[in-house]
Scaffold this motif. Structure first.
Motif, PDB file in Angstrom:
ATOM      1  N   LEU A  91       0.816  -1.214   0.000  1.00  0.00           N
ATOM      2  CA  LEU A  91       0.000   0.000   0.000  1.00  0.00           C
ATOM      3  C   LEU A  91       0.851   1.268   0.000  1.00  0.00           C
ATOM      4  O   LEU A  91       0.327   2.364  -0.205  1.00  0.00           O
ATOM      5  CB  LEU A  91      -0.921   0.012   1.223  1.00  0.00           C
ATOM      6  N   TYR A  92       2.148   1.118   0.242  1.00  0.00           N
ATOM      7  CA  TYR A  92       3.028   2.290   0.354  1.00  0.00           C
ATOM      8  C   TYR A  92       4.088   2.313  -0.751  1.00  0.00           C
ATOM      9  O   TYR A  92       5.103   2.975  -0.612  1.00  0.00           O
ATOM     10  CB  TYR A  92       3.701   2.304   1.731  1.00  0.00           C
ATOM     11  N   THR A  93       3.833   1.601  -1.825  1.00  0.00           N
ATOM     12  CA  THR A  93       4.806   1.581  -2.910  1.00  0.00           C
ATOM     13  C   THR A  93       4.771   2.881  -3.700  1.00  0.00           C
ATOM     14  O   THR A  93       3.711   3.475  -3.903  1.00  0.00           O
ATOM     15  CB  THR A  93       4.548   0.385  -3.846  1.00  0.00           C
ATOM     16  N   ASP A  94       5.937   3.337  -4.118  1.00  0.00           N
ATOM     17  CA  ASP A  94       6.018   4.583  -4.893  1.00  0.00           C
ATOM     18  C   ASP A  94       6.570   4.342  -6.293  1.00  0.00           C
ATOM     19  O   ASP A  94       7.035   5.285  -6.949  1.00  0.00           O
ATOM     20  CB  ASP A  94       6.894   5.604  -4.156  1.00  0.00           C
ATOM     21  N   THR A  95       6.495   3.114  -6.761  1.00  0.00           N
ATOM     22  CA  THR A  95       7.070   2.780  -8.076  1.00  0.00           C
ATOM     23  C   THR A  95       6.310   3.428  -9.229  1.00  0.00           C
ATOM     24  O   THR A  95       6.850   3.527 -10.324  1.00  0.00           O
ATOM     25  CB  THR A  95       7.096   1.255  -8.276  1.00  0.00           C
ATOM     26  N   TYR A 127       0.324   7.225  -6.643  1.00  0.00           N
ATOM     27  CA  TYR A 127       0.998   6.592  -5.511  1.00  0.00           C
ATOM     28  C   TYR A 127       0.201   5.379  -5.062  1.00  0.00           C
ATOM     29  O   TYR A 127      -1.025   5.378  -5.107  1.00  0.00           O
ATOM     30  CB  TYR A 127       1.131   7.585  -4.343  1.00  0.00           C
ATOM     31  N   GLY A 128       0.923   4.355  -4.590  1.00  0.00           N
ATOM     32  CA  GLY A 128       0.259   3.162  -4.086  1.00  0.00           C
ATOM     33  C   GLY A 128       0.367   1.995  -5.044  1.00  0.00           C
ATOM     34  O   GLY A 128       1.006   2.076  -6.098  1.00  0.00           O
ATOM     35  N   PRO A 129      -0.267   0.875  -4.707  1.00  0.00           N
ATOM     36  CA  PRO A 129      -0.154  -0.326  -5.541  1.00  0.00           C
ATOM     37  C   PRO A 129      -0.892  -0.167  -6.863  1.00  0.00           C
ATOM     38  O   PRO A 129      -1.913   0.515  -6.948  1.00  0.00           O
ATOM     39  CB  PRO A 129      -0.797  -1.411  -4.674  1.00  0.00           C
ATOM     40  N   GLY A 130      -0.344  -0.816  -7.890  1.00  0.00           N
ATOM     41  CA  GLY A 130      -0.984  -0.813  -9.192  1.00  0.00           C
ATOM     42  C   GLY A 130      -1.219  -2.232  -9.679  1.00  0.00           C
ATOM     43  O   GLY A 130      -1.262  -3.183  -8.892  1.00  0.00           O
ATOM     44  N   PHE A 131      -1.362  -2.366 -10.964  1.00  0.00           N
ATOM     45  CA  PHE A 131      -1.646  -3.666 -11.577  1.00  0.00           C
ATOM     46  C   PHE A 131      -0.569  -4.692 -11.228  1.00  0.00           C
ATOM     47  O   PHE A 131      -0.861  -5.827 -10.861  1.00  0.00           O
ATOM     48  CB  PHE A 131      -1.752  -3.505 -13.094  1.00  0.00           C
ATOM     49  N   VAL A 132       0.692  -4.310 -11.337  1.00  0.00           N
ATOM     50  CA  VAL A 132       1.792  -5.251 -11.093  1.00  0.00           C
ATOM     51  C   VAL A 132       1.791  -5.720  -9.654  1.00  0.00           C
ATOM     52  O   VAL A 132       1.978  -6.920  -9.378  1.00  0.00           O
ATOM     53  CB  VAL A 132       3.139  -4.591 -11.463  1.00  0.00           C
ATOM     54  N   GLU A 133       1.572  -4.803  -8.709  1.00  0.00           N
ATOM     55  CA  GLU A 133       1.629  -5.172  -7.288  1.00  0.00           C
ATOM     56  C   GLU A 133       0.469  -6.095  -6.895  1.00  0.00           C
ATOM     57  O   GLU A 133       0.674  -7.100  -6.192  1.00  0.00           O
ATOM     58  CB  GLU A 133       1.598  -3.920  -6.401  1.00  0.00           C
ATOM     59  N   ILE A 134      -0.729  -5.771  -7.338  1.00  0.00           N
ATOM     60  CA  ILE A 134      -1.902  -6.529  -6.909  1.00  0.00           C
ATOM     61  C   ILE A 134      -2.072  -7.821  -7.708  1.00  0.00           C
ATOM     62  O   ILE A 134      -2.477  -8.857  -7.166  1.00  0.00           O
ATOM     63  CB  ILE A 134      -3.169  -5.649  -7.027  1.00  0.00           C
ATOM     64  N   ARG A 135      -1.754  -7.772  -8.999  1.00  0.00           N
ATOM     65  CA  ARG A 135      -1.959  -8.955  -9.836  1.00  0.00           C
ATOM     66  C   ARG A 135      -0.727  -9.860  -9.926  1.00  0.00           C
ATOM     67  O   ARG A 135      -0.828 -11.006 -10.348  1.00  0.00           O
ATOM     68  CB  ARG A 135      -2.350  -8.515 -11.257  1.00  0.00           C
TER      69      ARG A 135
END
Length: 885
Positions: free
Chosen positions: A233-237, A243-251
Motif C-alpha cells: 500500500l506504500y509503494t512509490d514505483t 501513488y500506491g499499488p498498481g496492476f503489477v503489485e496486486i496482480r
C-alpha cells in the motif's frame, strides 16, 4: 602489601560507586525532579505521572516478558529435557555419581549464567520498544476511524495505530524465537557432549522442545508474510503518475506473497516430518517444497518480469489497467489531507465589471484589504516601536478585532525581550536572568491604510496608548517566540531608574504572576544550580524565598516539552485578551502510515516531516504572563487525537470550553492550508482519466520568481447576515502558465448556525475556461506597461530610495477578480518602509492612487465610461444618422 591492595581495591570500588551515584543523580534524578516541579507548576502533575507510568510500565513489562521467555526455555532445557542416560547408569554407583555431578552443574550450577544471559538478551530485544513506546500506547488506546481503505477493506486506523507495532512485534518475536532455537540447540548439544554416558540421540523432550521453537519461527515468518501484504500500500514505483499499488503489485506481487506462505508452510511441515519421523524419513517432499519456496522468493526479485508486464500490458492501456488503483490513490489522498469535502464553485467571469463595482461601492470592503505586507511591516515595527535596545519584534501577525463599529483586520506584534541586543558589557548574569526578564506590550496597526501618510497605530508605545480602546491590564510578556533563557523573579535588585531619567514599566514592574517554580530553600537553589550548570543561582544574594524560576519560556519549546507527540505550526500568533496577552499555537497529528495516500512535500513545518496524513487536531493556548498551557481538541474525528485523549484524559479540553475572547480569534492554519493546496493542485482531478492526463494540474501563482503563498483576508462573503469572515486566500494558476485557474478560500465560520462553533472548510472558486483571468504575473506586466505608473516609479527611484512591490492581494468580487498591489518606498538609509501608493486592477484596467477608495473610484469611472461607449452586444455604439436636409 595485602593492606595496600585492599585499600586500593576499596578506593576503586568507592570511586565506581560515586560515579554511578553521580550519573544517577545528574542524568536521572535531577532531570526527573525538575521536570516534576515544572509539570506540577503547570497543573499537569497527573499527566506527568501517567506518562512516566506508561513509559516504564511498557518498557519494563516488555523487558520482563522477554526475560521470562528466555529464562523459561533455558531452565527447562537444562533441568528437565536435556538429559537422556541409559537405564544401566543408575545401577552403577560410580557412573551414577559422575553423571549426577555433571547433571547438577547443568541443572542448577549454571542458573546464574542463564539469568545473566536472559537479562542481556531481553534488554537487547526490548531496546526498540523503549524507543517506540508511544507507538504501543496508540495501539492500546486506539479505536476505529470509520473509514475503510479500498484494497484490503481494513479500517485506516489499523494502519496508523496497529500496523507499526505489529511490524515491531513480529520482528522482535522472530528474532527471539531464532535466538532461542540456536541457544537451546547449542545447550542440548553441550549436554549431550559433556555429560557422561548420554545417548547419542537427543531425548524426546529435547526434540519436542526444538520442534516447538521451530513452530514459533514458522508462525512468525508466516505473520511476516501477512504483514508484507500491507507494505504494497506504500509503494512509490508508479510515481509521479500515482501513488500506491498498481496492476503489477496486486496482480503479480500479491499472489507471490500468498504462494510464499503456502510453500514455506509446506517446507516447514516436510522438514518436521523428516526430523521427527523415526522410520519413514523421505527427503524428496522436503526438497520439492524447499525448492518451490526458493523459487517463489526469488522469482519476484527478477525485475524483468514485472517490467515486461508494465511494458506490454500496463503501458499500452494505462487508464484501463490502472483505473481502479488511481481511484484508490485519489480517494485515499483526499481523505488523508481532509480534502474530500471541499466545496468547488464554478465562477463565471464577466468582462463587464460595472455591476460588481457598483455592489462593492456600497460596502466597507476596503477597510480590510491588507495593503501592509507583514514581511515589510516588521521593519517599521522594530525601528519605530522597539523604543529600547533590548526590545524586539520577532514576527508580525495578522488578526481581526471589533474596532470602530465593525470587525477590522489588523497587524500586531509582541514587544519581546532580546538581551543579545544589549551592549556586550551589559550582558551580565544579573541583567540577563534577574533584570531584563520579559517583554512588554504589543503594537497594533490597521492592515488597510491610506498611502503617503504616516503609519496609523491602534496600540503603540510603552504606555500602551490606544485611540480605539484596546487595553491590557497585564502587558508583561514572559513567554513568547524569542530565544528565552531562564528568569528568576521577583528578586532583590533595585531596578528603579535603570533607564536614566526615563522609566520603563516593562523592566521596573515586579512579577506578580502565578507561573514559575518556587525556590524557597537552599536545597532547591543547589539543584537548579546543578541543572542549569550555573553556580550563580546558588550564591546570588538577590534571590529571595519568594523568588520563582521561569524556564522553557519559548512557546514552541514549552509545548513540545509537554506534548512531544504533537507537531507545531511555524506561526504561533498573539491574541489580546481581556487582561493579558495569549499565544495560540496550532498543533497537528501526523502519520506516514495512511494507506495509499501520497506523501506530502518536505517543505512543511520546521525540518523534514515524513507524513501522508494530517489533521489540525489541537489548538494550544499559552498565557504570555503566567505561562499556563491549555490544550483544546479542535478535530475530534481524528483517530490519533482520540487515542491520545483516551491515554491522557486530563490533558485535553473540548474546544467548546475555550473562552469566547479566544475563540473569536481562531483561524485556519497557514501551514495546513499550504500543505493541503499543494496536494489539491493535482488531486482535484478526481476521475482517473483526468488524473492521468494532468491537463488541469495547478501550481501556486508565481510573481517575480517567488510563490504567492496563502494570506489572510477579512471579508464579507454574504454567508451570515453580512458577518465578516477571517479567511485565508490562495490563488493558483495552471502548471507552467500565468493565468489564474482558481482562488481557494479557507474559513472557520459556521455558515449554518452562524455562531462561534469552529467549523473549518475550504471553498474553491474555479474559473471557467471561456474567459481568461489574469494571474499576478500578468497583472504586474500590465502595471509595468502603464505609462503613468512607470513614470512615477522612475521618478521615485532617483531620490535616494527604491520601490518595492508588496504581496498582491487577489479577491473574488462577484463575477470579477479584484487585484490590489501595494507599492512601498524604502529609504536606502534606514529601510523603514513607507506605503507610497496602492494599485488596483480589474480585468485589463489598472490605476494607481494614494487610497484604495480613490483607486477604486477611478476604476469605476473607467468602466462607466467604457460602458457608455460600448453597446450591449460588446460593439461600439453607431454614430447618430445625419439630419435630413
Amino acid at each position: 602489601m595485602r593492606n595496600w591492595k585492599l585499600l586500593l581495591a576499596s578506593l576503586g570500588v568507592a570511586l565506581v560507586v560515586i560515579g554511578i551515584l553521580y550519573a544517577a543523580f545528574y542524568f536521572i534524578f535531577l532531570d526527573l525532579i525538575v521536570d516534576f516541579w515544572w509539570f506540577r507548576e503547570l497543573k499537569f502533575e497527573a499527566y506527568f505521572w501517567l506518562r512516566l507510568l506508561y513509559r516504564f510500565f511498557l518498557s519494563g513489562g516488555v523487558t520482563l516478558a522477554f526475560f521470562s521467555i528466555f529464562f523459561f526455555h533455558f531452565w527447562i532445557a537444562s533441568r528437565y529435557l536435556g538429559l537422556n542416560p541409559p537405564d544401566d547408569i543408575f545401577n552403577n554407583i560410580d557412573k551414577s555419581r559422575r553423571f549426577q555431578r555433571f547433571a547438577d552443574m547443568f541443572m542448577s550450577g549454571s542458573l546464574r549464567i542463564y539469568t545473566l544471559i536472559s537479562l542481556l538478551l531481553a534488554i537487547l530485544i526490548a531496546i526498540p520498544f523503549y524507543q517506540q513506546w508511544e507507538t504501543a500506547l496508540l495501539y492500546f488506546f486506539g479505536s476505529d476511524s470509520g473509514v475503510n481503505e479500498p484494497v484490503y477493506g481494513n479500517d485506516v486506523s489499523f494502519y496508523m495505530l496497529s500496523y507499526p507495532i505489529y511490524i515491531l512485534i513480529q520482528k522482535e518475536l522472530l528474532l527471539t524465537a531464532a535466538l532461542l532455537f540456536i541457544s537451546v540447540g547449542v545447550l542440548y548439544w553441550l549436554e549431550n557432549v559433556f555429560v557422561p554416558h548420554q545417548s547419542k540421540e537427543f531425548p524426546l523432550g529435547a526434540k519436542i522442545h526444538l520442534g516447538v521453537l521451530m513452530g514459533f519461527i514458522v508462525l512468525f515468518v508466516i505473520w511476516g508474510f501477512l504483514l508484507e501484504r500491507f507494505s504494497l500500500l506504500y509503494t512509490d514505483t508508479h510515481e509521479p503518475v500515482f501513488y500506491g499499488p498498481g496492476f503489477v503489485e496486486i496482480r503479480y506481487r500479491l499472489p507471490f506473497i500468498w504462494l510464499g506462505i503456502i510453500t514455506f508452510l509446506a517446507t516447514a511441515i516436510t522438514a518436521s516430518l523428516f526430523i521427527f519421523s523415526e522410520k519413514h524419513r523421505i527427503k524428496t517432499p522436503f526438497f520439492i517444497s524447499a525448492g518451490a519456496f526458493l523459487l517463489v522468493i526469488l522469482f519476484p526479485k527478477i525485475e524483468a518480469i514485472p517490467a515486461a508486464l508494465q511494458k506490454f500490458i500496463v503501458n499500452p492501456n494505462p487508464v484501463r489497467t490502472e483505473r481502479t488503483f488511481m481511484q484508490n490513490n485519489i480517494d485515499a489522498t483526499l481523505d488523508a489531507y481532509d480534502l474530500k469535502h471541499i466545496d468547488v464553485v464554478e465562477l463565471p467571469i464577466k468582462l463587464d465589471a460595472t455591476e460588481d463595482i457598483q455592489t462593492w461601492s456600497t460596502q466597507k470592503f476596503f477597510e480590510n484589504i491588507p495593503v501592509w505586507d507583514r514581511e515589510l511591516l516588521i521593519d517599521a515595527y522594530r525601528q519605530l516601536q522597539g523604543i529600547r535596545p533590548y526590545y524586539s519584534f520577532p514576527y508580525v501577525d495578522e488578526d481581526r478585532y471589533f474596532i470602530l463599529d465593525h470587525t477590522r483586520q489588523v497587524n500586531l506584534g509582541a514587544r519581546e525581550i532580546n538581551t543579545s541586543k544589549l551592549p556586550p558589557e551589559a550582558q551580565s548574569w544579573e541583567n540577563i536572568h534577574l533584570r531584563y526578564t520579559h517583554g512588554y506590550g504589543a503594537v497594533v496597526s490597521p492592515a488597510a491604510q491610506d498611502a503617503a501618510k504616516p503609519l496609523v497605530w491602534y496600540m503603540r508605545d510603552l504606555n500602551m496608548h490606544s485611540p480605539v480602546g484596546l487595553s491590557v491590564a497585564y502587558p508583561d510578556i514572559y513567554y513568547g517566540q524569542e530565544d528565552y533563557t531562564y528568569a528568576i523573579v521577583p528578586n532583590r535588585l533595585n531596578i528603579v531608574g535603570i533607564s536614566g531619567s526615563l522609566t520603563d514599566p516593562g523592566v521596573e514592574a515586579e512579577y506578580r504572576g502565578k507561573g514559575g517554580i518556587p525556590i524557597p530553600s537552599l536545597f532547591r537553589k543547589a539543584l537548579f544550580a546543578f541543572y542549569f550548570k550555573d553556580e550563580k543561582i546558588f550564591f546570588s544574594t538577590n534571590i529571595t524565598n519568594q523568588s520563582k524560576i521561569l524556564m522553557r519560556r519559548n512557546v514552541p519549546e514549552r509545548i513540545t516539552k509537554l506534548t512531544p507527540f504533537l507537531h507545531l505550526d511555524k506561526d504561533p500568533y498573539l491574541v489580546i485578551g481581556k487582561d493579558r496577552f495569549f499565544w495560540i499555537q496550532d498543533a497537528y497529528t501526523l502519520s506516514n502510515r495512511y494507506p495509499v495516500s501520497k506523501p506530502a512535500a518536505e517543505d512543511f513545518l520546521d525540518g523534514a516531516q515524513n507524513f501522508n496524513y494530517i489533521r489540525n487536531s489541537v489548538k494550544v493556548v499559552v498565557d504570555a504572563f503566567d505561562g499556563e498551557v491549555t490544550y483544546y481538541i479542535s478535530d475530534p474525528s481524528d483517530a490519533l487525537i482520540r487515542a491520545y485523549n483516551s491515554a491522557y484524559p486530563s490533558l485535553f479540553k473540548n474546544i467548546d470550553e475555550m473562552p469566547t475572547v479566544l475563540r473569536t480569534h481562531l483561524r485556519y492554519p497557514r501551514d495546513l492550508y499550504y500543505a493541503q493546496m499543494k496536494i489539491f493542485a493535482k488531486y482535484h482531478q478526481r476521475s482517473p482519466e483526468l488524473f492521468y492526463e494532468q491537463a488541469e494540474t495547478w501550481q501556486f501563482a508565481n510573481v517575480r520568481e517567488e510563490q504567492v503563498l496563502p494570506y489572510y483576508q477579512t471579508m464579507d462573503f454574504g454567508h451570515c447576515n453580512h458577518k465578516e469572515e477571517f479567511v485565508m486566500i490562495n490563488p493558483m494558476t495552471p502548471i507552467n502558465r500565468t493565468n489564474l485557474s482558481m482562488i481557494g478560500v479557507a474559513s472557520i465560520l459556521d455558515t449554518i448556525g452562524c455562531g462561534l462553533d469552529y467549523k473549518p472548510s475550504i471553498t474553491v472558486y474555479r474559473f471557467l475556461k471561456d474567459v481568461q483571468v489574469n494571474g499576478p504575473a500578468q497583472v504586474e506586466a500590465l502595471i509595468s506597461q502603464n505609462p503613468e505608473i512607470a513614470a512615477q516609479f522612475t521618478l521615485w527611484d532617483q531620490r535616494g530610495s527604491r520601490i518595492a512591490l508588496g504581496r498582491m492581494v487577489i479577491l473574488p468580487m462577484g463575477n470579477t477578480v479584484l487585484y490590489v498591489q501595494p507599492v512601498y518606498m524604502l529609504s536606502t538609509r534606514n529601510h523603514i518602509p513607507e506605503l507610497a501608493r496602492v494599485i488596483v486592477s480589474i480585468g485589463n484596467h489598472t490605476v494607481m492612487d494614494t487610497t484604495l477608495w480613490g483607486a477604486f473610484s477611478r476604476l469605476k469611472n473607467l468602466y462607466y465610461k467604457e460602458a457608455s461607449e460600448v453597446g450591449g452586444t460588446g460593439t461600439a455604439k453607431p454614430s447618430e444618422a445625419p439630419e435630413k436636409q
